[in-house]
Design an enzyme around this catalytic site. Structure first.
Site, PDB file in Angstrom:
ATOM      1  CG  LEU A 186      -2.063  -0.534   0.867  1.00 36.44           C
ATOM      2  CD1 LEU A 186      -2.143  -1.004   2.665  1.00 36.44           C
ATOM      3  CD2 LEU A 186      -2.768  -0.621  -0.187  1.00 36.44           C
ATOM      4  CG  ASP A 187       0.200   4.541  -2.618  1.00 36.52           C
ATOM      5  OD1 ASP A 187       1.189   3.977  -3.113  1.00 36.52           O
ATOM      6  OD2 ASP A 187      -0.811   5.040  -3.332  1.00 36.52           O
ATOM      7  CE  LYS A 188       4.877   9.211   4.834  1.00 32.06           C
ATOM      8  NZ  LYS A 188       5.795  10.311   4.728  1.00 32.06           N
TER       9      LYS A 188
END
Length: 340
Positions: free
Chosen positions: A148-150
């Protein structure tokens, strides 16, 4: 005859291939035969792939010194080489939704990077996982099979064994593993839809992803969950798992995610918005995107397992304020992607 079909269908850019060992190789060492069939890899590479469980023979782990019997089915799931020696364990709180001897399911908070990399060698999910389960250091990417993105929160599954790693990678590639997200977007989405548009690096900004003619296949399904004045809460089902896929695809539909600093084209304050909502929107500096549901076939029991994680507090507060200030004009669509 060798039949190789290379594909890549996860956000980790795993290369998958399948081939059949030739009859004429009967009695030869397995690693030697595979090195001849796959000249792009050295024999040492092949031995490492076998050791790491990235190559299965008739669906099972095998040793390089094993003798070829002829006509065995070989499946490869090869990841790019990554130097994990600098990845250090760190004691940090992890929101563990489920754990057994094969898998971990984590609810990742926003602002947590998944993998260590330049500028983020500490404080990542991998650092925390290596402290919680040191054996993960012996698995590719410490058992991470998707990310997942940050600034995206929600569910991630982590493999704890080579068996689980192979199974989960295969499920992501064959799309038997399902991921559902909740997103708050700008604009009133009339009805659900599907975006089927290839993604790749933007030719204008290499830090961004864009829809490009010769990109990789990317398919996103979205459905209306609740509609407000100037905003819509949607559920999103990924068929593929490309980097920034949901953010780019929904922006292309003219419904960028609230708080998206990269693809959202800046803060939007619709006409007539209240002071309270204005303050909340200005302070919401990460995309309103949460991986809320995850299902996959358990690698050992071979039974389907399903997990759900509630929206983060700030996401819930934003939706609650919208519900208080705007009458909802739609309820969740019913369709084949509902899991309840």
């Amino acid at each position: 005859m060798v039949d190789v079909n290379e594909t890549s269908d996860t956000d980790l850019e795993i290369t998958a291939a399948a081939l059949t060992l030739p009859i004429e190789a009967i009695g030869e060492r397995l690693d030697k035969t595979l090195a001849q069939l796959l000249p792009q890899y050295s024999r040492g590479n092949i031995q490492d792939f076998l050791k790491d469980g990235q190559i299965l023979i008739d669906g099972k782990l095998a040793l390089g010194k094993s003798a070829v019997k002829g006509s065995e089915q070989v499946s490869l799931h090869l990841l790019p080489e990554i130097d994990q020696t600098a990845w250090l364990p760190e004691n940090m709180p992890l929101d563990i939704i489920f754990e057994d001897d094969q898998v971990l399911v984590i609810n990742k908070p926003i602002e947590m990077v998944v993998h260590p990399a330049a500028g983020n060698w500490t404080g990542t999910l991998v650092n925390g996982l290596l402290y919680h389960c040191p054996a993960l250091n012996h698995l590719p990417r410490a058992g991470i099979v998707h990310r997942l993105d940050k600034d995206t929160s929600g569910l991630l599954v982590v493999a704890k064994t080579l068996l689980a790693h192979h199974s989960l990678v295969k499920q992501l590639q064959t799309r038997t593993a399902k991921r559902q997200y909740c997103a708050l977007v700008y604009g009133e989405v009339i009805c659900g839809g599907t975006v089927n548009a290839p993604l790749g690096r933007s030719p204008h900004d290499r830090q961004k992803i864009a829809i490009v003619n010769h990109g990789k296949e990317a398919i996103t399904h979205y459905r209306v969950r609740e509609r407000f004045q100037s905003f819509t809460l949607v559920k999103v089902i990924l068929e593929t798992g490309r980097t920034h896929q949901i953010r780019v695809h929904l922006t292309a539909e003219n419904h960028p995610l609230v708080g998206d600093q990269t693809y959202g084209h800046g803060l939007r304050l619709p006409k007539g918005v209240s002071d309270a909502l204005k303050v909340m929107l200005k302070g919401y500096t990460h995309q309103a995107l949460h991986a809320e549901r995850l299902s996959f076939i358990h690698p050992f029991t071979e039974k389907m397992v399903r997990f759900k994680a509630p929206l983060p507090d700030d996401f819930q507060a934003l939706v609650r304020l919208l519900q208080e200030e705007n009458l909802s004009t739609a309820v969740e669509d019913e369709d084949e992607y509902d899991w309840d």
